[in-house]
Motif scaffolding. Sequence first.
Motif, PDB file in Angstrom:
ATOM      1  N   TYR A 294     -15.532 -24.105  41.619  1.00 26.87           N
ATOM      2  CA  TYR A 294     -16.744 -23.219  41.634  1.00 26.87           C
ATOM      3  C   TYR A 294     -17.139 -23.256  40.349  1.00 26.87           C
ATOM      4  N   GLY A 295     -16.945 -24.116  39.481  1.00 29.31           N
ATOM      5  CA  GLY A 295     -17.723 -24.566  38.122  1.00 29.31           C
ATOM      6  C   GLY A 295     -16.890 -24.694  37.134  1.00 29.31           C
ATOM      7  N   ASN A 296     -17.120 -25.490  36.226  1.00 28.87           N
ATOM      8  CA  ASN A 296     -16.619 -26.064  34.869  1.00 28.87           C
ATOM      9  C   ASN A 296     -16.878 -24.912  33.695  1.00 28.87           C
ATOM     10  N   SER A 297     -15.891 -24.718  33.020  1.00 28.44           N
ATOM     11  CA  SER A 297     -15.860 -23.795  32.066  1.00 28.44           C
ATOM     12  C   SER A 297     -14.821 -24.274  30.828  1.00 28.44           C
ATOM     13  N   VAL A 298     -15.104 -23.538  29.724  1.00 19.39           N
ATOM     14  CA  VAL A 298     -14.525 -23.629  28.327  1.00 19.39           C
ATOM     15  C   VAL A 298     -14.073 -22.196  27.952  1.00 19.39           C
ATOM     16  N   PHE A 299     -13.258 -22.094  26.878  1.00 17.68           N
ATOM     17  CA  PHE A 299     -12.811 -20.782  26.241  1.00 17.68           C
ATOM     18  C   PHE A 299     -13.327 -20.872  25.025  1.00 17.68           C
ATOM     19  N   LEU A 300     -14.045 -19.948  24.387  1.00 19.02           N
ATOM     20  CA  LEU A 300     -14.674 -19.894  23.081  1.00 19.02           C
ATOM     21  C   LEU A 300     -13.850 -18.989  22.283  1.00 19.02           C
ATOM     22  N   ALA A 301     -13.566 -19.539  20.906  1.00 16.21           N
ATOM     23  CA  ALA A 301     -12.821 -18.673  20.214  1.00 16.21           C
ATOM     24  C   ALA A 301     -13.799 -17.846  19.135  1.00 16.21           C
ATOM     25  N   VAL A 302     -13.999 -16.497  19.693  1.00 15.17           N
ATOM     26  CA  VAL A 302     -14.909 -15.425  19.128  1.00 15.17           C
ATOM     27  C   VAL A 302     -14.382 -14.408  18.429  1.00 15.17           C
ATOM     28  N   ARG A 314     -13.260 -16.135  24.983  1.00 18.05           N
ATOM     29  CA  ARG A 314     -14.329 -15.633  25.941  1.00 18.05           C
ATOM     30  C   ARG A 314     -14.567 -17.007  26.734  1.00 18.05           C
ATOM     31  N   GLN A 315     -14.489 -16.826  27.934  1.00 16.44           N
ATOM     32  CA  GLN A 315     -14.871 -17.898  28.943  1.00 16.44           C
ATOM     33  C   GLN A 315     -16.176 -18.154  28.992  1.00 16.44           C
ATOM     34  N   SER A 316     -16.577 -19.351  28.993  1.00 15.28           N
ATOM     35  CA  SER A 316     -18.064 -19.763  29.249  1.00 15.28           C
ATOM     36  C   SER A 316     -18.150 -20.746  30.156  1.00 15.28           C
ATOM     37  N   PHE A 317     -19.020 -20.674  31.295  1.00 16.11           N
ATOM     38  CA  PHE A 317     -19.368 -21.693  32.133  1.00 16.11           C
ATOM     39  C   PHE A 317     -20.234 -22.673  31.706  1.00 16.11           C
ATOM     40  N   ILE A 318     -19.883 -23.904  32.029  1.00 16.20           N
ATOM     41  CA  ILE A 318     -20.779 -25.110  31.307  1.00 16.20           C
ATOM     42  C   ILE A 318     -21.225 -26.005  32.599  1.00 16.20           C
ATOM     43  N   LYS A 319     -22.221 -26.959  32.278  1.00 16.21           N
ATOM     44  CA  LYS A 319     -22.370 -28.224  33.098  1.00 16.21           C
ATOM     45  C   LYS A 319     -22.119 -29.348  32.276  1.00 16.21           C
ATOM     46  N   THR A 320     -21.241 -29.961  32.805  1.00 18.73           N
ATOM     47  CA  THR A 320     -20.833 -31.418  32.018  1.00 18.73           C
ATOM     48  C   THR A 320     -21.580 -32.552  32.768  1.00 18.73           C
ATOM     49  N   GLY A 321     -21.859 -33.458  31.860  1.00 13.45           N
ATOM     50  CA  GLY A 321     -22.493 -34.869  31.925  1.00 13.45           C
ATOM     51  C   GLY A 321     -21.655 -36.072  32.310  1.00 13.45           C
ATOM     52  N   GLY A 333     -24.781 -24.616  28.657  1.00 10.06           N
ATOM     53  CA  GLY A 333     -23.767 -23.574  28.507  1.00 10.06           C
ATOM     54  C   GLY A 333     -23.008 -23.421  27.267  1.00 10.06           C
ATOM     55  N   ILE A 334     -23.284 -24.082  26.272  1.00  9.41           N
ATOM     56  CA  ILE A 334     -22.640 -24.082  25.012  1.00  9.41           C
ATOM     57  C   ILE A 334     -23.458 -24.577  23.733  1.00  9.41           C
ATOM     58  N   GLU A 335     -23.591 -23.825  22.689  1.00  4.27           N
ATOM     59  CA  GLU A 335     -24.578 -24.169  21.415  1.00  4.27           C
ATOM     60  C   GLU A 335     -23.654 -25.155  20.456  1.00  4.27           C
ATOM     61  N   ASN A 350     -10.242 -13.788  29.355  1.00  6.20           N
ATOM     62  CA  ASN A 350     -11.168 -13.078  28.502  1.00  6.20           C
ATOM     63  C   ASN A 350     -10.333 -12.180  27.576  1.00  6.20           C
ATOM     64  N   GLY A 351     -10.636 -12.162  26.412  1.00  8.23           N
ATOM     65  CA  GLY A 351     -10.022 -10.976  25.584  1.00  8.23           C
ATOM     66  C   GLY A 351      -8.610 -11.260  24.881  1.00  8.23           C
ATOM     67  N   THR A 352      -8.048 -12.381  25.455  1.00  6.15           N
ATOM     68  CA  THR A 352      -6.715 -12.889  24.970  1.00  6.15           C
ATOM     69  C   THR A 352      -6.737 -13.007  23.493  1.00  6.15           C
ATOM     70  N   THR A 353      -6.021 -12.543  22.481  1.00  7.45           N
ATOM     71  CA  THR A 353      -5.808 -12.785  21.089  1.00  7.45           C
ATOM     72  C   THR A 353      -5.682 -14.085  20.844  1.00  7.45           C
ATOM     73  N   LEU A 354      -6.247 -14.991  19.825  1.00  8.23           N
ATOM     74  CA  LEU A 354      -5.842 -16.440  19.750  1.00  8.23           C
ATOM     75  C   LEU A 354      -5.222 -16.348  18.380  1.00  8.23           C
ATOM     76  N   LYS A 355      -4.161 -17.640  18.550  1.00  9.83           N
ATOM     77  CA  LYS A 355      -3.707 -17.876  17.144  1.00  9.83           C
ATOM     78  C   LYS A 355      -3.825 -19.303  17.034  1.00  9.83           C
ATOM     79  N   ILE A 356      -4.567 -19.651  16.097  1.00 12.15           N
ATOM     80  CA  ILE A 356      -5.424 -21.137  15.919  1.00 12.15           C
ATOM     81  C   ILE A 356      -3.952 -21.822  15.317  1.00 12.15           C
ATOM     82  N   ASP A 357      -3.818 -23.166  15.825  1.00 16.24           N
ATOM     83  CA  ASP A 357      -2.769 -24.068  15.191  1.00 16.24           C
ATOM     84  C   ASP A 357      -3.434 -25.577  15.317  1.00 16.24           C
TER      85      ASP A 357
END
Length: 373
Positions: A294-302, A314-321, A333-335, A350-357
């Motif tokens: 139904y579409g490709n997406s990525v998760f942003l860390a905000v 936060r999930q964001s739907f994108i269009k890949t090439g 779909g992404i800046e 969406n809303g999951t707390t992230l721990k960056i490693d």
Amino acid sequence: MLKRMVIMLGVVGAVFAALAWFVNFRSGMIRQALASLADPPQTVSTVKASPSEWQPKLTAVGSFRAVNGADLALQLAGIVDKIHVESGKDVAAGDVLLDLRKEDDVAKLQSLQATADGFAITLKRDQGQLKINAVSQATVDSDLVNERNALALVAQQQAVVDQKTLRAPFAGRLGVRQVDVGQYLTAGTTIVTLQALDRLYVDFNLPQQAIDQVRVGQEVSARVDSYPDQAFKGQVLAINSKVDQTSRNVQVRAIFDNAQRKLLPGMYVLIDVAVDKPSNYVTLPQTAVVYNPYGNSVFLAVKGAAGKDALVARQSFIKTGLTRGDQVAVVSGIEPGATVVATGQMKLRNGTTLKIDNAIPVANDPNPKPVDQ
């Protein structure tokens, strides 16, 4: 009696009050436990979405072959008499490489030459006699025919002698010789390979849809496993005049200069043909993209809610090439500059707390190379 009833009612009320407190206390603990279990911080790695230049290209596989290359053999059988060169040496056009035994052939050649010389003497003498009418014109004509026939036999035998000597038909580098002195060779036995290495061809196939994107003189790039950090430049030399009816591919031939002799005929090669103009796209590792029907997406860390420093997904739907190696181009779909989850996104919502490693780097190479284990 009344006093006893009052006491019993007080006891019952106290029991109910204690039960209510216990229920509320347990409910609070359960709610706290569920809250702590509902969305624990998830460990992920991230990358920055950054723009990079993309050159559209067609990729094909092929093999190098020499502009001039041949497996050398003799068309006559015989025993090897002399070998004049060593394996792997460079030779010039016309250099003698090998001789078969030819004493008998040389002796026959000398005999035929003597016969031809005799006919020449007879012809010269009879031509002198003809001037004083000592012989007829028919005799002179017969002498002339005999001389020509003898010379033809000499030329024929000379060709046999020459065919027992192998010469380099062009300049190049010899391979490993396959015969030894004293060995009997049948006609057509491969003796050694000779390859001209100054320039090499690569034949490769492209789909018929790409015909209008390729032209003679267009630059191509070759990559070989032997030199993973080097790209060899060449150009399209010819395009086949027909399309293969089975595969619907068209054969293309490119030519490469090989002055340093790094490339050898037979090498497997990847060919890149640049088409159109370069474009800039936001680029991400392919591991960062969640592919779905139904579409490709990525998760942003905000940043989370106001007053909180923790990062959330936060999930964001994108269009890949296009894709290249470990990377994928994002059309929309992404800046640029956004922080994108590169690994670990399968356990996010969406809303999951992230721990960056980011201790382990993410595969993000446009031209990855296999590592020998």
